[in-house]
Design a protein around this motif. Sequence first.
Motif, PDB file in Angstrom:
ATOM      1  N   ASP A  50     -52.176 -54.077 -34.652  1.00 57.59           N
ATOM      2  CA  ASP A  50     -52.955 -55.184 -34.249  1.00 57.59           C
ATOM      3  C   ASP A  50     -52.504 -55.496 -32.674  1.00 57.59           C
ATOM      4  O   ASP A  50     -53.523 -55.896 -31.927  1.00 57.59           O
ATOM      5  N   LEU A  53     -54.582 -53.262 -30.884  1.00 56.46           N
ATOM      6  CA  LEU A  53     -55.979 -53.703 -30.650  1.00 56.46           C
ATOM      7  C   LEU A  53     -56.136 -54.895 -29.501  1.00 56.46           C
ATOM      8  O   LEU A  53     -56.834 -55.012 -28.856  1.00 56.46           O
ATOM      9  N   ALA A  65     -54.940 -45.055 -26.975  1.00 55.73           N
ATOM     10  CA  ALA A  65     -55.884 -44.692 -27.725  1.00 55.73           C
ATOM     11  C   ALA A  65     -55.649 -43.314 -28.502  1.00 55.73           C
ATOM     12  O   ALA A  65     -56.150 -42.988 -29.639  1.00 55.73           O
ATOM     13  N   ASN A  66     -54.967 -42.496 -27.831  1.00 58.68           N
ATOM     14  CA  ASN A  66     -54.813 -41.388 -28.179  1.00 58.68           C
ATOM     15  C   ASN A  66     -53.399 -40.985 -29.100  1.00 58.68           C
ATOM     16  O   ASN A  66     -52.836 -39.837 -29.180  1.00 58.68           O
TER      17      ASN A  66
ATOM     18  N   ASN B  45     -59.632 -64.047 -32.843  1.00 58.66           N
ATOM     19  CA  ASN B  45     -58.869 -62.888 -32.108  1.00 58.66           C
ATOM     20  C   ASN B  45     -59.428 -61.517 -32.445  1.00 58.66           C
ATOM     21  O   ASN B  45     -59.913 -61.368 -33.977  1.00 58.66           O
ATOM     22  N   ALA B  46     -59.128 -60.407 -31.681  1.00 62.55           N
ATOM     23  CA  ALA B  46     -59.837 -59.321 -31.964  1.00 62.55           C
ATOM     24  C   ALA B  46     -59.476 -58.614 -33.226  1.00 62.55           C
ATOM     25  O   ALA B  46     -60.056 -57.901 -34.127  1.00 62.55           O
ATOM     26  N   PHE B  47     -58.008 -59.188 -33.545  1.00 63.08           N
ATOM     27  CA  PHE B  47     -57.473 -58.360 -34.798  1.00 63.08           C
ATOM     28  C   PHE B  47     -57.536 -59.273 -35.880  1.00 63.08           C
ATOM     29  O   PHE B  47     -57.216 -58.855 -37.165  1.00 63.08           O
ATOM     30  N   VAL B  52     -62.194 -55.533 -38.846  1.00 61.77           N
ATOM     31  CA  VAL B  52     -61.494 -54.639 -37.831  1.00 61.77           C
ATOM     32  C   VAL B  52     -60.914 -53.591 -38.396  1.00 61.77           C
ATOM     33  O   VAL B  52     -60.417 -52.550 -37.823  1.00 61.77           O
ATOM     34  N   ARG B  56     -60.758 -49.843 -36.936  1.00 60.19           N
ATOM     35  CA  ARG B  56     -59.813 -49.278 -36.494  1.00 60.19           C
ATOM     36  C   ARG B  56     -59.751 -47.714 -37.224  1.00 60.19           C
ATOM     37  O   ARG B  56     -59.342 -46.886 -36.490  1.00 60.19           O
ATOM     38  N   GLU B  59     -61.600 -45.655 -35.012  1.00 59.01           N
ATOM     39  CA  GLU B  59     -60.704 -45.388 -33.784  1.00 59.01           C
ATOM     40  C   GLU B  59     -60.154 -44.006 -33.937  1.00 59.01           C
ATOM     41  O   GLU B  59     -59.920 -43.425 -33.087  1.00 59.01           O
ATOM     42  N   GLU B  60     -59.478 -44.174 -35.174  1.00 61.68           N
ATOM     43  CA  GLU B  60     -58.670 -42.916 -35.659  1.00 61.68           C
ATOM     44  C   GLU B  60     -59.380 -41.689 -35.543  1.00 61.68           C
ATOM     45  O   GLU B  60     -59.096 -40.654 -35.222  1.00 61.68           O
ATOM     46  N   ARG B  63     -60.090 -40.648 -32.317  1.00 66.01           N
ATOM     47  CA  ARG B  63     -58.894 -40.079 -31.454  1.00 66.01           C
ATOM     48  C   ARG B  63     -58.912 -38.415 -31.842  1.00 66.01           C
ATOM     49  O   ARG B  63     -58.827 -37.580 -31.148  1.00 66.01           O
TER      50      ARG B  63
END
Lengths: 357, 850
Positions: A50, A53, A65-66, B45-47, B52, B56, B59-60, B63
């Motif tokens: 969180d 984020l 991010a990585n 909130n974003a989270f 969310v 996430r 995003e993983e 990556r």
Amino acid sequence: YIFLFFQEKMLDSAFNIDFGYLEGICRGFKNGILKQTDYLNLVQCETLDDLKLHLQSTDYGNFLANEASPLQVSVIDDKLREKLVAEFQHVRNHAVEPLTLFLDYITYGYMIDNIVLLITGALHQRPISELMPKCHPLGTFEQIEAINVASTSVELYNAVLVDTPLAEFFGECISEQDLDELNIEIIRNTLYKAYLESFYNYCQSLGGATADVMCEILAFEADRRAFIITLNSFGTELSKEDRSKLYPTCGKLYPDGLAALARADDPENVKQVAEFYAEYRALFEGAGNNPGDKTLEDKFFEHEVKLNVNAFLQQFHYGVFYAYLKLKEQECRNIVWISECIAQKHRAKIDNYIPIL
Amino acid sequence: MTSIFRSEEMALCQLFLSSETAYNCVSELGEIGLVQFRDLNPDVNAFQKKFVHEIRRCEEMERKLRYLETEAEKDDIEIVDQGDNPEAPQPREMIDFEATFEKLENELREVNTNAETLKKNFLELTELKYVLEASQVFFAERDTEPSSNLSQNLLPAEEGPTQGPVQLGFVAGVIERSRMAMFERMLWRVCRGNAFVRRQDIPTPLPDPLTGQDLNKIVFLIFFQGEQLKVKVKKICEGCRSTLYPCPETAAERKEMIDGVKNRLEDLNTVLSQTNDHRHRVLVAAAKHLRVWFIKVRKIKGIYFTLNKFNFDVTNKCLIAEAWIPEIDLTRIKMALCKGAERSGSTMEPILNRMDTRTQPPTFHRRNRFTSGFQNLIDAYAICTYREINPGLFTTTTFPFLFAIMFGDCGHGIIMALFALYLVVKEKAIIAAKSKAEIFNMLFAGRYIILLMGLFSIYTGFIYNDVFSKSFNIFGSRFHVGNISRTAVLQDHKTQFMLNPADPTDYEATPYPMGMDPIWQLSLNKITFQNSFKMKISVIVGIIHMTFGIVLSFLNYRHFKKTIDIVFQFIPQIIFLMGLFGYLCFLVVYKWFNYSGLNDSPFLGHLKKIIATVKILTCTPNQYNVQVTLILICLIMVPILLLPKPLILKKQHEKRMKLRSRESHAYEQDIGEPEEEEEKFEFSEVFIHQAIHTIEFVLGCISHTASYLRLWALSLAHAQLSEVLWMMIFRIVKYGNRVYNGVSNLRRLVLLNYSNFSGYGRFVSILTHSSITLISFIRWSSAQNSCMVKGTLLSPSVLSILLMLKMSKYIRTDFTSTSDDKTVHILSRYHYPDIKKMILDIIYIPNQII
């Protein structure tokens, strides 16, 4: 000639010729410092993901991010520091004299810390390669890894430090004694004293707003060291004479306050010394060791943050670079504190960060 | 009703999507790209948002994909991009993706760690090999010089400790070259000069096993005496990141070791190449799909990002969205929603409701390939408010045309048009190639602009009769030059003459049918003539352009039914502009029709004519009265523009407030909360705004007109440049029996050691000139839309360049006069330049540059 005249006089109108870009960039960086609302959001985070984020929506952007998903606090710490160092290096690489020297002066403090860290590590038989990652990247220099060649301070000076900018600060601590814990602490503080005084004088020689802003901050730094050295010396072998040699003399405590501190026997005496100085009295009064109170250390940090934020109220001086670095460091400490609290599920103390207003 | 002149009409719609269809519906809408969703949870909130977790996960995945990409780039594997656009996969497919990426990443990481250890081993062995070889050399040296005292004393004997008088120890190792200096210095300091270092460069740079960077390294041997020093030396070696290697003392052992090392190196090599092959195979397989994977993951992420903007209804079964949709696309959107619902196999149809709202809708211009370049240009200044007239459409003509007035050269126009045509024709291939060159992409985005600019330039080139600073003689020139025959004039460039339209022996009194008479290109007073023409044209075009802008504002006022604006803004503005500058244009045109060289009053020279036009003097008897009246009217327009509008607005506002308070009294009991949508009215703000607008308009009129004179300045600059280019570089010149073109001309100057400066300086000045002209073009073309006035920076720069050219000419005359050339007599008039002549020379075009 007119140009030189302007430059010599450090006229504000000529400041932007060389440093306008960098000051602008620095103020831009400063605007990216987390606000109170950000902290409020960060404190609400359930997990480190969180946190990641939320940081994404701030100036930190994609700096995590990585990283693979279960985040470690140490990774966050490293990345925060990496970003800070990258920003500082960017400014350093674009700087010209006298800003270059000013920025270098900032790094000397980190060098001192690194040296002490490595020597202490070497005393405990830890390999250098294990210690190196713990050193602050701003304070590394070529010879630093060979530091365990030295077993006495003379050797340390002759072998390692003689080529570094720290050499000039080392004059007072050359001795044939073997390095031990107490010695190292003395070396650290003597070095730091010499460094602070030299930095103070340098800022004074720059004159103008730089002197106004930086001397204020450095004087506070000097006084803080004097207080903390005194407080920490109680119950150790350090004699009063030795102790008084470690006080930096560029602060507001010099000379009366330092003389009084040199005589101090217990924390109560220190507090009495602080009574005579308006700004320090407030710090000592607000501090306490009971749960819920803020520690003296935090109080000092808060005061430092205030001074650093004030540095941005004036324009055309180098103090902003110093102040930015210190503020950002405080912010990194805050984020790391909050993420530690989150990671250890220890939410009671999560609000003990020091807000940067 | 939609039209291309205004932005599209938008409708605010509410969408009800059942939670299982929402994903697919948003996916379909995303493919269409015509819907703008409003964020209904901006405070969350974003989270803490709904989806969310999914974001996430995406995003993983990203990556992991980025990791694959960087690894592939390290191996120089091309990542295939077929340009296909896969649909967003269903949410359940996400797990498959995650598994695939996870597997790939782990595999790659494993291979990498293996490769790393192997490489490290390899590096160590190679270094050891070099150390051994180097030490071989060192010791061999000592053996060949048995007589040397030094070596006998210092170097250890091979056959054991008994022989040498002093036993020296040594260590061998490898260090980076950049650290060598520091290393040696430190050795000297710590050992107080009691260590002896031998060094040898390793010929090939060795790669770092972690980063793959090539590092230059050095083999060193340190000789010293005693155990204590050995400890210190080893510490230093460690501190300077050098690697120490065991090195046996006897030659035989060393030889044996080298052989061993070489064998192991070979083995390692085969293993290493196998590992690399494996890695390569994995990466090549991944690279094939990498782009598609990226697109898919990003689409999923985008969909969930959009879903986060939606509201859940109370039962949690339905998602509510609000979105702006262009009205004519409503049916298309509905179809897409149905399709989305169908794809997710749901029977519940998505519901789309129109909502009534008072909020200002977003501006939406539909674009195509052609207009998007121009629209970008307009959007860079500002985006129109909803339903305002879109200036982008008109820019498609005005922008290239104004450019062409400045560029005005057929030949250059053709080159430009051909270049742009190539870009347009190859459009698809270039888009598919996805070039990353920033400048080229900028050119490419503006390809239609460039094409039109080229085409318009060809046209204006015809009007100016200018092709690479030469001209066409299509219809036959209408001038004679004294008694010289026309062909002689056109062929013999060296003849100098002035054309006088007032002289009946020169001029036939019927003008050339289209554009400039070609003979002007050769005459001495070409610039005088063209200046007058181009200056007037540019002012006229500028005034037309500005008037057009004001008329557009009228159309906007009419559309929004703002009568006050029409009466107190548009009318005074147009009267002001027409009264001052419209009249100026009228005079110019009037003079063109009624006066010619033949009936012009003889005392009005070229310069006086301009002044006369500006001062607006003596043409007809009533003129004075007309002009004074016009100026008075214009002056009166200023307060009309300034005062009434804010006052009237204030009145209206007060009236409204009164009405409202009465109403709210009446309905106080019925309505709990009165509508709080009335706009705030601050008189001072409105008044200041109007004052700024007035000042801006009045000053703007004047400065913009001056600004449009740059059309003239730049076309002049361009014509000069191309003429100089022709004279200096392209023209072939005969000297005696030898023929030179411009380039060999320059070379000749250098070779014959006349003066490097003049040739070189001239070349440089040409380059500078061309770049300055280019920059000015760009600046100008950006300025013309905002009507920004940046002063006339350009003209001094052009003048100074011309001055440079002139200077080099004077310098050049010095050496020409020393040679026995027949051109001497022409150039000799420049022998003793005085300032006055130089300045005159700058004002007139350089017509006699060899």
